[in-house]
Design an enzyme around this catalytic site. Structure first.
Site, PDB file in Angstrom:
ATOM      1  N   HIS A  90     -63.640  31.822 -36.290  1.00  0.00           N
ATOM      2  CA  HIS A  90     -63.822  32.082 -37.713  1.00  0.00           C
ATOM      3  C   HIS A  90     -63.263  30.954 -38.575  1.00  0.00           C
ATOM      4  CE1 HIS A  90     -65.573  36.036 -37.858  1.00  0.00           C
ATOM      5  NE2 HIS A  90     -64.635  36.579 -37.098  1.00  0.00           N
ATOM      6  N   CYS A 142     -67.408  28.890 -39.977  1.00  0.00           N
ATOM      7  CA  CYS A 142     -67.939  28.952 -41.332  1.00  0.00           C
ATOM      8  C   CYS A 142     -67.136  28.066 -42.274  1.00  0.00           C
ATOM      9  CB  CYS A 142     -67.911  30.386 -41.837  1.00  0.00           C
ATOM     10  SG  CYS A 142     -69.054  31.454 -40.955  1.00  0.00           S
TER      11      CYS A 142
END
Length: 315
Positions: A90, A142
Site C-alpha cells: 500500500h 498507490c
C-alpha cells in the site's frame, strides 16, 4: 568507472494478512523479482534481502526494519555498485507540511506497522549514496509518483499512450486513504489530533519518518544532488492508484499489475533495456490490459533515463 562491482537488493512485499487492508499479490511480486535479479541481472542471492509479512516471517517489513535494511545496503555501497529496492504494498497520500505547500500532498509507502516511509526519507537515502553507485527504486504502490522528493520527472502525467477498451479483471487498489491511516494511528496513541506526525512521533519515536523528526527549515539539507543517482520507477502517477490483481478463476497467482507488467516486458525483451524503455513498455502493457487509470512513471536524471535498467552486464 568500474561497474557491476556489487549488486545488492532489498525486496519488500506487504500483503497485510487478516486485516481490512489485505492484498494478495505483493509477496508474489517480490518473490518473482528475486528470481529475475539472480537469473538475469547477476545478483548473488545472498545479497538479496527479502522482507514480507507472510505467516512465519522472522523479520517483518515494519517501517524501522525497511529503513534499517536500506540503510545497511547503502552503508556497504561503493563506486560502481548497483542497488535495487522493490516495494509492493500500500501507498498513501499525506498532507504536505513543507513551507508554502499548504494544499499539496506528499507521497509515502505504508509498511505493515503503518510507520510511514515518506518521500523525504527516500531523498535522504539517495543523498547518502557514494559517488558512482546507483539506487533504483521500483514502487508498485498507490500514489508512488514522486516518491523520491525533488527527483526529476522523465515520464509522468504529461506522457500519453493511446488506450483501448480491454476489460480489466478483478482487482483492488493498493491504497489506504489518509483518513484510514489517521484512524489506525489514533487507535495506537489515543491522541485526539489530525496531525499524522504527532501520532508517528508518539508511537514510533526515533523510528518515525524524517519528515516529522526534522524542522521544515532543515529540509534544505536534503536538496537533490544534480544530477543524482536515484532512479524511481513508480507504479502510477502521484494522483493514481496501483492495482493488486486477485487470482483468476483458473487458480492463477495474484500479482501487482505494475510488477507483472515489468516482468512481462523483461521476458519479452532479452536484451538490454533503458529505464525509459522499460517504463514506457510497462505503460503499454497496462494500457493493453485495460488499466486506463494507471500510468507508471519514471523519475531520475537525464543520464539515468537512457541508462540500462540495473546496468545489466553481458554474460
Amino acid at each position: 568507472m568500474e561497474t557491476g562491482k556489487k549488486r545488492m537488493a532489498v525486496l519488500v512485499g506487504c500483503n497485510y494478512p487478516n486485516t481490512q487492508n489485505e492484498l494478495h499479490g505483493c509477496i508474489n511480486d517480490v518473490l518473482a523479482m528475486k528470481e529475475v535479479l539472480v537469473k538475469r541481472f547477476g545478483f548473488d542471492a545472498s545479497h538479496v534481502q527479502l522482507l514480507t509479512d507472510a505467516p512465519g516471517s522472522v523479520v517483518l517489513p515494519t517501517g524501522a526494519n525497511i529503513k534499517r535494511a536500506l540503510g545497511h545496503m547503502i552503508d556497504q555501497a561503493e563506486a560502481g555498485d548497483v542497488l535495487f529496492f522493490h516495494y509492493s504494498g500500500h501507498g498513501t497520500w499525506i498532507p504536505s507540511n513543507k513551507p508554502g505547500h499548504a494544499f499539496r500532498q506528499d507521497e509515502a509507502i505504508v509498511p505493515c506497522d503503518f510507520n510511514l516511509i515518506t518521500d523525504v526519507d527516500f531523498r535522504q537515502l539517495v543523498n547518502r549514496l557514494p559517488k558512482g553507485a546507483s539506487l533504483t527504486i521500483l514502487s508498485d504502490s498507490c500514489h508512488s509518483g514522486g516518491l523520491i522528493d525533488k527527483e526529476k520527472e522523465q515520464i509522468g502525467p504529461n506522457a500519453t499512450i493511446t488506450a483501448n477498451n480491454t476489460t480489466v479483471h478483478s482487482h483492488n487498489p493498493k491504497s489506504i486513504p489518509f483518513e484510514s491511516i489517521l484512524q489506525h494511528l489514533t487507535s495506537l496513541t489515543n491522541i485526539n489530533t489530525s496531525d499524522v506526525g504527532t501520532h508517528l512521533l508518539e508511537f514510533f519515536g526515533s523510528d518515525a519518518s524524517l519528515k516529522y523528526r526534522l524542522p521544515p527549515l532543515e529540509w534544505d539539507l536534503f536538496d537533490s544532488l544534480k544530477p543524482d543517482e536515484g532512479i524511481l520507477l513508480s507504479g502510477c502517477q502521484a494522483n493514481e492508484t496501483s492495482a493488486d490483481m486477485s487470482p483468476n478463476e483458473g487458480g492463477g497467482k495474484a500479482y501487482g499489475a505494475f510488477s507483472n507488467a515489468v516482468q512481462m516486458v523483461l521476458k519479452q525483451h532479452s536484451g538490454q533495456l533503458s529505464n525509459k524503455q522499460l517504463v514506457t513498455m510497462a505503460r503499454e502493457v497496462l494500457q493493453a490490459q485495460g488499466f486506463e487509470q494507471q500510468h507508471p512513471c519514471l523519475y531520475c536524471s537525464d543520464q539515468n533515463a537512457i541508462a540500462t535498467f540495473l546496468w545489466q552486464p553481458e554474460f
